[in-house]
Motif scaffolding. Structure first.
Motif, short mmCIF file in Angstrom:
data_model
loop_
_atom_site.label_atom_id
_atom_site.label_comp_id
_atom_site.label_asym_id
_atom_site.label_seq_id
_atom_site.Cartn_x
_atom_site.Cartn_y
_atom_site.Cartn_z
N GLU A 176 1.04 -1.35 0.05
CA GLU A 176 -0.01 0.08 -0.14
C GLU A 176 1.05 1.25 0.10
O GLU A 176 0.56 2.35 -0.55
CB GLU A 176 -1.02 -0.03 1.11
CG GLU A 176 -1.81 1.24 1.32
CD GLU A 176 -2.86 1.19 2.53
OE1 GLU A 176 -3.43 2.37 2.72
OE2 GLU A 176 -2.70 0.27 3.23
N ALA A 179 2.23 1.67 -3.33
CA ALA A 179 1.15 2.34 -4.40
C ALA A 179 1.01 3.66 -4.22
O ALA A 179 0.68 4.64 -5.02
CB ALA A 179 -0.31 1.59 -3.92
N ARG A 180 1.03 4.27 -2.71
CA ARG A 180 0.75 5.78 -2.54
C ARG A 180 1.93 6.43 -3.35
O ARG A 180 1.75 7.54 -3.78
CB ARG A 180 0.80 5.95 -1.07
CG ARG A 180 -0.56 5.54 -0.45
CD ARG A 180 -0.57 5.64 0.89
NE ARG A 180 -0.64 7.21 1.12
CZ ARG A 180 0.02 7.84 2.54
NH1 ARG A 180 0.35 6.99 3.43
NH2 ARG A 180 -0.08 9.04 2.31
N GLU A 183 1.57 6.74 -6.91
CA GLU A 183 0.53 7.92 -7.26
C GLU A 183 1.06 9.01 -7.00
O GLU A 183 0.67 10.02 -7.78
CB GLU A 183 -0.64 7.65 -6.37
CG GLU A 183 -1.87 8.49 -6.75
CD GLU A 183 -3.19 8.00 -5.92
OE1 GLU A 183 -3.79 8.78 -6.14
OE2 GLU A 183 -2.99 6.99 -5.19
N GLN A 208 0.09 -4.26 -10.42
CA GLN A 208 -1.30 -3.79 -9.93
C GLN A 208 -1.34 -2.77 -9.20
O GLN A 208 -2.24 -2.08 -9.43
CB GLN A 208 -1.93 -5.13 -9.35
CG GLN A 208 -2.08 -6.35 -10.11
CD GLN A 208 -2.84 -7.62 -9.29
OE1 GLN A 208 -2.44 -7.67 -8.00
NE2 GLN A 208 -3.27 -8.63 -10.08
N ALA A 209 -0.47 -2.42 -8.31
CA ALA A 209 -0.23 -1.32 -7.59
C ALA A 209 0.42 -0.17 -8.31
O ALA A 209 0.64 1.09 -7.80
CB ALA A 209 0.95 -1.34 -6.64
N GLY A 210 0.71 -0.32 -9.78
CA GLY A 210 0.78 0.98 -10.65
C GLY A 210 2.49 0.88 -11.27
O GLY A 210 2.70 1.89 -11.71
#
Length: 363
Positions: A176, A179-180, A183, A208-210
């Motif tokens: 997580e 992913a943050r 982003e 999947q988390a980018g």
């Protein structure tokens, strides 16, 4: 000097010692796997060595060469000279360069110059900032700003942390956090292991988390579990934990075989020669990264030794590409490659199509 700065000094000293006195293959387990990867000779390459195109890109950032000086150090006054030497060579040869983990610089502004020196010496080069997978988006942005980075490297190193007496013991929430950062980071992100290998399963989670670039960084290069066991003074370390990880060639092959869209791969771990880098490109990497051999030359001979080593590395990479019949990094990803031995067996059991790799059309 506080514990963190002393750890930085210990890591440099022991990483150089690992390169100079690597344990025997029997003690260290299987290496990076490059000895199992064979490029097929092209007797009529129809290429000129000087015309081979080494440009590539990672996460949309153009690299003049498919070779990165990987993360090594920073965070203590007496390692500033190392980063200064490496940055000078990177500037002269047009190589991207990653700084070491910037946690120390984020916590203590007094040592931030050990990282900033890289941008000062190499004002126009490609620089990778470096934070841990537990960093906040605010810390990631601060790390990027510190070195005016073009890319952000997020490192994964759970095996090292567990061997480190003062290391982390709780790894919940890391995906997580990544992913943050992906982003909110002002530059593209590269997620990098630290010599223990990224599996295809983790690559899928990161995608999947980018995440759009992964350095698989497998076993076979500098062993940070060994380094931490030495720092801790263990007299009888667990060999299964000290030699933990996926060999680099195995990790690269199984992640590349997924064919995940818009996921660029970097290979590091046991890449010591230009021909190793060529094999990595043939298995699907967009670039190869080196650290330990570079550090050893710097410790022995300063910037001059690093320059000589990397110049020969690039010369040998060009030669291997020509002999495989590839005029560019993209073409190198289409040449036939035969995978045998431990690496071949690993790939077979993990579902990598070795026949497809071996029967590509030469270009």
């Amino acid at each position: 000097m506080d514990l963190r700065q002393q750890r930085k000094r210990d890591h440099v000293r022991l990483a150089a010692a690992w390169q100079e006195r690597r344990p025997s293959p029997a003690a260290a387990g299987p290496g990076a796997g490059w000895e199992d990867v064979h490029l097929v000779n092209h007797s009529l390459p129809e290429l000129a060595l000087a015309e081979i195109d080494l440009t590539t890109s990672v996460a949309g950032v153009r690299l003049a060469q498919p070779v990165v000086i990987n993360a090594m150090t920073g965070g203590a006054d007496d390692v500033t000279a190392i980063n200064r030497d490496l940055a000078a060579v990177a500037a002269d040869l047009g190589l991207a360069m990653a700084v070491g983990s910037q946690t120390a610089g984020l916590r203590d502004p007094a040592v931030a110059d050990s990282y900033r020196v890289v941008r000062r010496v190499n004002p126009k080069g490609i620089i990778l900032a470096n934070v841990g997978s537990d960093a906040t988006p605010e810390q990631a942005r601060a790390a990027v700003e510190m070195v005016e980075a073009d890319l952000l490297q997020i490192h994964l190193n759970a095996p090292q942390e567990l061997r480190m007496p003062e290391g982390d013991r709780d790894f919940r929430g890391r995906l997580e956090a990544i992913a943050r950062m992906v982003e909110e980071a002002p530059v593209p992100v590269v997620v990098k292991e630290c010599g223990f290998g990224v599996s295809r399963d983790v690559a899928v989670l990161l995608h999947q988390a980018g995440v759009r670039a992964v350095d698989v960084s497998g076993r076979g290069g500098t062993n940070f579990a060994w380094i931490e066991d030495r720092r801790a003074g263990l007299s009888d370390p667990d060999p299964g934990l000290q030699n933990w990880g996926i060999p680099t060639a195995c990790a690269l092959a199984e992640v590349a075989a997924l064919g995940l869209p818009e996921l660029d791969l970097i290979a590091s771990g046991g890449i010591r020669h230009g021909s190793d880098a060529a094999k990595a490109l043939a298995l699907g990497a967009r670039a190869a990264a080196v650290a330990g051999p570079v550090l050893l030359r710097q410790q022995r001979e300063g910037a001059r030794g690093v320059m000589a080593y990397l110049q020969q590395f690039l010369t040998d990479l060009r030669a291997a590409m020509l002999l495989a019949g590839a005029g560019s990094v993209a073409a190198m990803g289409q040449v036939p490659v035969v995978v045998t031995g431990f690496t071949g067996e690993w790939c077979r059991l993990r579902g990598v199509d070795l026949m497809a790799l071996a029967n590509r059309s030469e270009r």
